[in-house]
Design a protein around this motif. Structure first.
Motif, short mmCIF file in Angstrom:
data_model
loop_
_atom_site.label_atom_id
_atom_site.label_comp_id
_atom_site.label_asym_id
_atom_site.label_seq_id
_atom_site.Cartn_x
_atom_site.Cartn_y
_atom_site.Cartn_z
N TYR A 87 0.85 -1.19 0.00
CA TYR A 87 0.00 0.00 0.00
C TYR A 87 0.89 1.25 0.00
O TYR A 87 1.83 1.35 0.80
CB TYR A 87 -0.89 0.04 1.25
N LEU A 88 0.59 2.17 -0.90
CA LEU A 88 1.24 3.47 -0.91
C LEU A 88 0.19 4.51 -0.51
O LEU A 88 -0.78 4.73 -1.25
CB LEU A 88 1.81 3.79 -2.29
N GLY A 105 2.88 13.65 -1.70
CA GLY A 105 3.03 12.19 -1.58
C GLY A 105 2.12 11.44 -2.53
O GLY A 105 2.44 10.34 -2.99
N GLY A 106 0.95 12.02 -2.87
CA GLY A 106 0.07 11.40 -3.83
C GLY A 106 0.70 11.34 -5.21
O GLY A 106 0.59 10.34 -5.93
N CYS A 107 1.37 12.42 -5.61
CA CYS A 107 2.09 12.43 -6.89
C CYS A 107 3.20 11.38 -6.89
O CYS A 107 3.42 10.68 -7.88
CB CYS A 107 2.69 13.81 -7.14
N LEU A 108 3.90 11.29 -5.78
CA LEU A 108 5.00 10.34 -5.67
C LEU A 108 4.48 8.91 -5.79
O LEU A 108 5.08 8.07 -6.47
CB LEU A 108 5.71 10.55 -4.33
N ALA A 109 3.35 8.62 -5.14
CA ALA A 109 2.78 7.27 -5.22
C ALA A 109 2.36 6.94 -6.65
O ALA A 109 2.58 5.82 -7.13
CB ALA A 109 1.57 7.18 -4.29
N ASP A 150 2.19 -5.56 -7.35
CA ASP A 150 0.82 -5.45 -6.84
C ASP A 150 0.77 -4.30 -5.83
O ASP A 150 1.15 -4.44 -4.67
CB ASP A 150 0.42 -6.77 -6.17
N LEU A 151 0.29 -3.15 -6.30
CA LEU A 151 0.21 -1.95 -5.49
C LEU A 151 -1.24 -1.55 -5.27
O LEU A 151 -2.10 -1.76 -6.12
CB LEU A 151 0.94 -0.78 -6.15
N VAL A 152 -1.50 -0.97 -4.10
CA VAL A 152 -2.79 -0.33 -3.81
C VAL A 152 -2.47 1.10 -3.39
O VAL A 152 -1.68 1.32 -2.47
CB VAL A 152 -3.55 -1.06 -2.70
N LEU A 153 -3.05 2.07 -4.07
CA LEU A 153 -2.78 3.48 -3.80
C LEU A 153 -3.94 4.09 -3.01
O LEU A 153 -5.10 3.90 -3.35
CB LEU A 153 -2.61 4.26 -5.11
N LYS A 176 -1.81 0.82 -13.33
CA LYS A 176 -2.77 -0.29 -13.26
C LYS A 176 -3.25 -0.56 -11.84
O LYS A 176 -4.16 -1.36 -11.64
CB LYS A 176 -2.13 -1.56 -13.82
N ALA A 177 -2.66 0.07 -10.86
CA ALA A 177 -2.95 -0.22 -9.46
C ALA A 177 -4.36 0.22 -9.07
O ALA A 177 -4.91 1.19 -9.60
CB ALA A 177 -1.94 0.50 -8.55
N ARG A 178 -4.96 -0.53 -8.12
CA ARG A 178 -6.22 -0.08 -7.51
C ARG A 178 -5.95 1.23 -6.78
O ARG A 178 -4.94 1.36 -6.05
CB ARG A 178 -6.75 -1.10 -6.50
N THR A 179 -6.85 2.18 -6.94
CA THR A 179 -6.60 3.51 -6.38
C THR A 179 -7.84 4.01 -5.66
O THR A 179 -8.94 3.96 -6.19
CB THR A 179 -6.23 4.50 -7.49
N LEU A 180 -7.63 4.49 -4.45
CA LEU A 180 -8.68 5.13 -3.66
C LEU A 180 -8.26 6.58 -3.43
O LEU A 180 -7.22 6.85 -2.83
CB LEU A 180 -8.86 4.42 -2.31
N ILE A 181 -9.08 7.51 -3.92
CA ILE A 181 -8.77 8.94 -3.79
C ILE A 181 -9.66 9.54 -2.71
O ILE A 181 -10.89 9.36 -2.71
CB ILE A 181 -8.99 9.66 -5.12
N LEU A 182 -9.04 10.26 -1.78
CA LEU A 182 -9.74 10.93 -0.70
C LEU A 182 -9.69 12.43 -0.98
O LEU A 182 -8.61 13.03 -0.94
CB LEU A 182 -9.09 10.60 0.65
N SER A 183 -10.84 13.01 -1.27
CA SER A 183 -10.90 14.43 -1.64
C SER A 183 -11.55 15.25 -0.55
O SER A 183 -12.59 14.87 -0.01
CB SER A 183 -11.68 14.61 -2.95
N SER A 184 -10.94 16.39 -0.22
CA SER A 184 -11.45 17.28 0.82
C SER A 184 -12.30 18.39 0.20
O SER A 184 -11.89 19.01 -0.78
CB SER A 184 -10.31 17.90 1.62
#
Length: 564
Positions: free
Chosen positions: A53-54, A60-64, A75-78, A187-195
């Motif tokens: 998990y990144l 840090g989001g750009c880096l991930a 196999d990454l999860v962002l 290709k990684a699964r990605t979960l974005i948390l927006s404020s």
């Protein structure tokens, strides 16, 4: 940014890794990317069958994203909070050309602007105002918040010099350009948390943009959070990951084996927005002991699984929240509900509710319907909640209230017998006390606009039971028009358990399994008939009568019902 591995056990959700960076690694963005990339590859080689998990916030989001684009084979999860991939739209960008002209000592007004951009002062002030304290105490809390902001600015002045700010702005610009140029490779699964209150970046808009561009991406929006949500009180990242079903131990998420039951604080946090249902419907729970006696509460429910609860699905599944909540609160039992796949994935974007709408249901154990899911649930001795009528029953027509719309043939008896699961039929009534169906499916399909709208909704979701015949195969998704009533009360009756232990060989035969299936259906209908008759004698069926009783006896008092 944090690197983390989910464990093999369920006691600790993640093991985290902290990278110690030397100054030479920070001078050029590509050097930083390579350093993190080496660490990710090292961890992946140590545990090749466990995802890495990144978790990145802003830069840090750009880096991930950069790491994921360069390592599609890992196999990454962002998990990205307000990623700075939209830095070109930031309020800080105009500072970049003039950063070299700033004095060595940071200007307090500039520091205050940066502090405001973080959203921390506004959250402190709103927190004080929302407590509804007397004026004198409110002023005191605001003063305390102002002192905290001043202290925060003092810390910034010590840590954030002109050179640091200049470096940070240049790194952000490089990170944005690199990440956006490589989004196609991720290709990684990605979960974005927006404020919603991010004063530094247009995070909500950016989250939607990334969701459209990334192949496997979901978004969660937090309207009351600022730019740095991980530093804000009450922001529980672990619960958010669990709600979104982004916790996985292997390459693919397993909704049964990867599930982690809620802890009491997590349950309270998730249930709080739905607590009004307890006041509105004040459900009556009845269960049946082994000797056939009906008792109030859930005493007749077995402690150990596997147990299969088979019942009637009310309009729009109105009974689900109080049912699942009562089982958890009274018996500490998590009901693993068999749900429509539309709560987990979409065939395409469109007009269906966002997947976040179903977070609470997934968090409380819902799993997508499939034979494999059934097998895994029973093999793990789970308490399984099944509605054979599915969506067709939950979206029934006028005159079909409390009518079972089930398949002709059994879909669950032989699987239950394979694991010796107890089958508990149950009935639920009360939907007609909360609303009157004005326009059902048949009515809506006569209106061209609603007919087209229904077709669009149905095309976005996975179609179940398409191979079936009859009414059960009609799984069109639509939004019936319901006229609310003064709330009545919900009633549940759980019948006597039907044992399948030791009947595995007998129930392999279709005719034997069909007899049990007919028995279960008959028991559900009997439970419904019992409740419909008995509720007529409930003096507290109306919400006003219940509120009056609680006003006299205390709002924590259990409201009586009919005599058993």
């Amino acid at each position: 940014m944090v690197l983390a591995h989910p464990p093999l056990g369920s006691f600790i959700l993640f093991r985290s890794f902290l990278l110690s960076l030397k100054s030479q690694h920070l001078r050029v963005y590509h050097n930083l990317v390579k350093l993190v990339e080496e660490t990710v590859r090292s961890e992946n080689s140590r545990r090749p069958h466990t995802p890495v998990y990144l978790v990145g916030e802003s830069f840090g989001g750009c880096l991930a994203l950069a790491i994921a684009s360069r390592n599609p084979d890992i196999d990454l999860v962002l998990v990205l909070a307000n990623p700075a991939t939209c830095f070109s739209k930031s309020q800080l960008l105009p500072l970049l050309p003039f950063s070299h002209l700033m004095p060595k000592e940071m200007n307090p007004s500039l520091l205050y602007m940066l502090c405001l951009s973080s959203g921390i002062p506004s959250r402190m002030a709103m927190g004080a105002l929302q407590k509804s304290l007397p004026l004198e105490q409110t002023v005191g809390e605001l003063s305390q918040a102002a002192r905290a902001v001043s202290s925060y600015i003092s810390v910034l002045a010590d840590l954030l010099g002109v050179e640091t700010l200049n470096w940070k702005l240049k790194m952000l610009k490089s990170a944005e350009a690199f990440s956006n140029s490589r989004l196609h490779a991720i290709k990684a699964r990605t979960l974005i948390l927006s404020s919603g209150r991010d004063s530094m970046l247009p995070s909500e808009e950016e989250g939607e943009r990334l969701r459209r561009l990334l192949p496997d991406c979901q978004i969660r929006t937090f309207s009351d959070r600022g730019h740095v949500p991980f530093l804000e009180d009450g922001f529980d990242l672990v619960t958010i990951i669990k709600c979104a079903s982004f916790y996985q131990r292997g390459r693919c998420v397993d909704y049964v084996l990867d599930y982690l039951p809620p802890k009491p604080p997590e349950f309270e946090q998730i249930y709080e927005p739905h607590r009004w249902t307890e006041v509105a419907c004040n459900p009556v729970m009845l269960s049946t002991l082994e000797n056939g006696k009906i008792v109030q509460g859930l005493k007749g429910i077995p402690c150990q699984g596997p147990v299969l609860y088979v019942g009637y699905h009310m309009m729009l599944g109105f009974e689900l929240i109080p049912l699942v909540a009562r089982f958890w609160m009274e018996r500490n039992i998590v009901l693993r509900g068999i749900a429509h796949p539309m709560a987990f994935k979409r065939l395409k974007d469109g007009k269906l509710p966002d997947l976040s709408t179903y977070d609470a249901f997934r968090f409380m154990g819902a799993v997508p319907a499939s034979a494999t899911t059934f097998y895994k649930l029973f093999s793990t001795k789970s308490h399984v909640l099944l509605y054979p009528g599915g969506m067709r029953e939950a979206l029934h027509r006028k005159g079909e209230e409390h009518k079972l719309i089930w398949p002709e043939q059994s879909e669950f008896v032989r699987m239950a017998a394979r694991f010796g699961a107890k089958i508990i039929p149950f009935g639920a009534v009360g939907e007609d006390d909360f609303g009157q169906l004005l326009f059902d499916y048949d009515d809506l399909m006569k209106i061209p606009y609603f007919e087209a709208f229904t077709r669009e909704l149905t095309d976005e979701a996975v179609n179940l039971r398409s191979e079936r015949e009859g009414e059960i195969a009609n799984q069109d998704i639509h939004l019936p028009v319901i006229l609310p009533k003064v709330p009545g009360r919900l009633y549940f009756l759980f019948g006597k358990p039907i044992e399948t232990e030791g009947r595995k060989q007998d129930l392999k035969r279709r005719d034997e399994a069909q007899q049990v299936y007919i028995q279960v259906k008959s028991e559900v209908e009997s439970c419904i008939a019992y409740l419909k008759e008995k509720r007529e004698n409930d003096p507290y069926r109306n919400v006003l009568a219940r509120l009056t009783y609680q006003a006299v006896n205390g709002f924590d008092a259990e409201v009586p019902t009919f005599e058993l």
